[in-house]
Design an enzyme around this catalytic site. Structure first.
Site, PDB file in Angstrom:
ATOM      1  N   PRO A  80       0.830  -1.205   0.000  1.00  0.00           N
ATOM      2  CA  PRO A  80       0.000   0.000   0.000  1.00  0.00           C
ATOM      3  C   PRO A  80       0.864   1.253   0.000  1.00  0.00           C
ATOM      4  O   PRO A  80       1.824   1.357   0.760  1.00  0.00           O
ATOM      5  CB  PRO A  80      -0.800  -0.126   1.299  1.00  0.00           C
ATOM      6  N   SER A 109      -4.008   2.305   1.139  1.00  0.00           N
ATOM      7  CA  SER A 109      -3.475   3.072   2.258  1.00  0.00           C
ATOM      8  C   SER A 109      -4.533   3.958   2.902  1.00  0.00           C
ATOM      9  O   SER A 109      -5.507   4.363   2.250  1.00  0.00           O
ATOM     10  CB  SER A 109      -2.317   3.950   1.759  1.00  0.00           C
ATOM     11  N   TYR A 132      -2.562   3.984   9.839  1.00  0.00           N
ATOM     12  CA  TYR A 132      -1.695   4.573  10.853  1.00  0.00           C
ATOM     13  C   TYR A 132      -2.488   4.748  12.145  1.00  0.00           C
ATOM     14  O   TYR A 132      -3.707   4.890  12.132  1.00  0.00           O
ATOM     15  CB  TYR A 132      -1.175   5.935  10.382  1.00  0.00           C
ATOM     16  N   THR A 158       1.099   0.246  10.116  1.00  0.00           N
ATOM     17  CA  THR A 158       2.445   0.780   9.955  1.00  0.00           C
ATOM     18  C   THR A 158       2.927   1.331  11.283  1.00  0.00           C
ATOM     19  O   THR A 158       2.263   2.185  11.880  1.00  0.00           O
ATOM     20  CB  THR A 158       2.475   1.875   8.881  1.00  0.00           C
ATOM     21  N   LYS A 254       3.827  -3.567   9.869  1.00  0.00           N
ATOM     22  CA  LYS A 254       4.778  -3.137   8.838  1.00  0.00           C
ATOM     23  C   LYS A 254       5.740  -2.114   9.443  1.00  0.00           C
ATOM     24  O   LYS A 254       5.302  -1.093   9.989  1.00  0.00           O
ATOM     25  CB  LYS A 254       4.031  -2.511   7.661  1.00  0.00           C
ATOM     26  N   HIS A 278      10.409   1.819   5.502  1.00  0.00           N
ATOM     27  CA  HIS A 278       9.536   2.775   4.818  1.00  0.00           C
ATOM     28  C   HIS A 278      10.217   3.348   3.569  1.00  0.00           C
ATOM     29  O   HIS A 278      10.073   4.529   3.254  1.00  0.00           O
ATOM     30  CB  HIS A 278       9.134   3.909   5.767  1.00  0.00           C
ATOM     31  N   GLY A 311      13.795  -1.646  -1.788  1.00  0.00           N
ATOM     32  CA  GLY A 311      14.929  -1.840  -2.683  1.00  0.00           C
ATOM     33  C   GLY A 311      14.752  -2.875  -3.760  1.00  0.00           C
ATOM     34  O   GLY A 311      15.681  -3.112  -4.551  1.00  0.00           O
ATOM     35  N   ARG A 333       7.810   1.586  -4.973  1.00  0.00           N
ATOM     36  CA  ARG A 333       8.275   2.390  -6.109  1.00  0.00           C
ATOM     37  C   ARG A 333       8.297   1.568  -7.391  1.00  0.00           C
ATOM     38  O   ARG A 333       8.134   2.117  -8.484  1.00  0.00           O
ATOM     39  CB  ARG A 333       9.681   2.925  -5.826  1.00  0.00           C
TER      40      ARG A 333
END
Length: 381
Positions: A80, A109, A132, A158, A254, A278, A311, A333
């Site tokens: 998300p 999210s 959150y 999160t 997370k 994050h 990554g 990403r």
């Protein structure tokens, strides 16, 4: 450059950069402070080598995994992420459609731009709701109940964002929601008029998970301000344990990065943890999830589903994480650049390439199923 010219992560990033105004591209692309952790997230994979086996009969490969009770056709899922309709007007619907076509999981999210109900109705496939912990406890309960009513499969809290990271790229442009840009930021928008035309000719930008609870009519709210002013830094393990009991189903944390925290997650009844920093956007200088993966899997991997994100740019990165014991990996990403570049076709192309790379890599490793990947296939430099 066109979508058909994109063959890897860096190609999609370049195409997204050519199409997005600078402040929006840098919101996706940037991280905290000196962005050391952002770079380390990918570099950590480079110090690990794959050791293939041959002559194993690999005419067919099964990439499926089961994580937090969800059967996924691929060992990756779409994490998300916030504000997706800023990048392309299709937003979360494009990502959910692409993930569903792959037979994998996707997340919505709290800062999503399409309602979780709309996404749940339109798209098949396991759905995660990431939220959150707010200072308003009533808001927390209402958001969880809303997700339950919508039929969300997995609740993901999160835990590494109780305050905002120092994202200097956003500070330089004045990036905020709604837009309240400085002159440098406005100039960059003026250079990409096609994005602006797309933005104003489609459905109005919203934050449907929050709009009933957060009044943004009085001015712009930066993402950092949202984290700092609305989220509760006093959140502790007792608060989370209560939420796990209230949810009564698959519950994932997370942002876990230490063995001690992983053990606590098991103790309070979580069914999954995602090792994550994050995307390097919070605590710069922190460890990469891949660097932490082995010791956490050794400590709790037999009692809770351990995943990781951060990554991932190649199928071989996924194979290395699976070989260390991750049940699946999340990408962010990796699909946001393709979303910005071309909407749903971009996301489908990127995820399809990742699936192909994993399949090819498994064949070259001599593995026909994910559970055949192990640390015997790895060497660290």
């Amino acid at each position: 450059m066109r979508l058909t010219d994109c063959y890897n992560f860096h190609d999609f990033r370049a195409l997204a950069k050519s199409r997005l105004p600078g402040p929006i591209f840098n919101y996706i692309d940037g991280a905290a402070d000196d962005e050391v952790t952002l770079r380390r997230n990918t570099q950590s994979f480079e110090s690990c080598d794959l050791v293939p086996n041959v002559l194993r009969g690999v005419s067919s490969v099964d990439m499926s995994v089961t994580v937090m009770g969800q059967k996924l056709a691929t060992p990756f899922y779409c994490s998300p992420t916030a504000l997706q309709r800023l990048f392309h007007h299709e937003g979360e619907n494009a990502v959910a459609a692409a993930a569903s076509s792959m037979g994998t999981m996707f997340g919505v999210s709290s800062l999503g731009t399409v309602s979780l109900e709309e996404v749940r109705k339109k798209h098949r496939g396991p759905q995660v709701y990431q939220f959150y912990f707010h200072k308003d406890r009533g808001l927390n309960r209402a958001m969880m109940q809303r997700a339950k009513d919508a039929g969300v499969n997995v609740m993901m809290l999160t835990v590494d964002s109780i305050t905002g990271g120092n994202r200097e790229r956003d500070l330089r442009t004045g990036f905020s929601i709604p837009f309240k840009l400085n002159l440098a930021g406005l100039a960059q928008f003026a250079m990409k008029p096609a994005w602006g035309l797309n933005y104003v000719t489609h459905e109005k930008f919203r934050l449907p998970q929050l709009e009933e609870h957060v009044d943004m009519s009085g001015g712009a709210m930066s993402i950092g301000k949202y984290f700092t002013e609305m989220l509760d830094p006093s959140m502790n393990w007792d608060d989370v344990a209560e939420m796990v009991r209230h949810w009564g189903g698959q519950f994932c944390l997370k942002g876990v990065m230490s063995v001690e925290d992983a053990k606590r997650a098991v103790e309070i009844g979580c069914t999954g943890i995602v090792l994550s920093n994050h995307g390097g956007r919070q605590l710069d200088g922190s460890r990469s999830a891949f660097d932490q993966l082995a010791e956490i899997v050794d400590a709790v991997g037999d009692r809770i589903d351990v995943m990781m994100d951060g990554g991932i740019q190649r199928g071989t990165h996924v194979l290395k994480a699976l070989s260390l014991g991750a049940k699946a990996v999340g990408v962010g990403r990796f699909y946001l650049y393709p979303l910005a570049a071309a909407g749903q076709p971009g996301v489908e192309r990127a995820l399809g390439m990742l699936r192909t790379e994993i399949e090819r890599g498994m064949k070259l490793m001599g593995c026909t199923t994910v559970d055949q990947l192990s640390r015997a296939n790895l060497r660290f430099r």
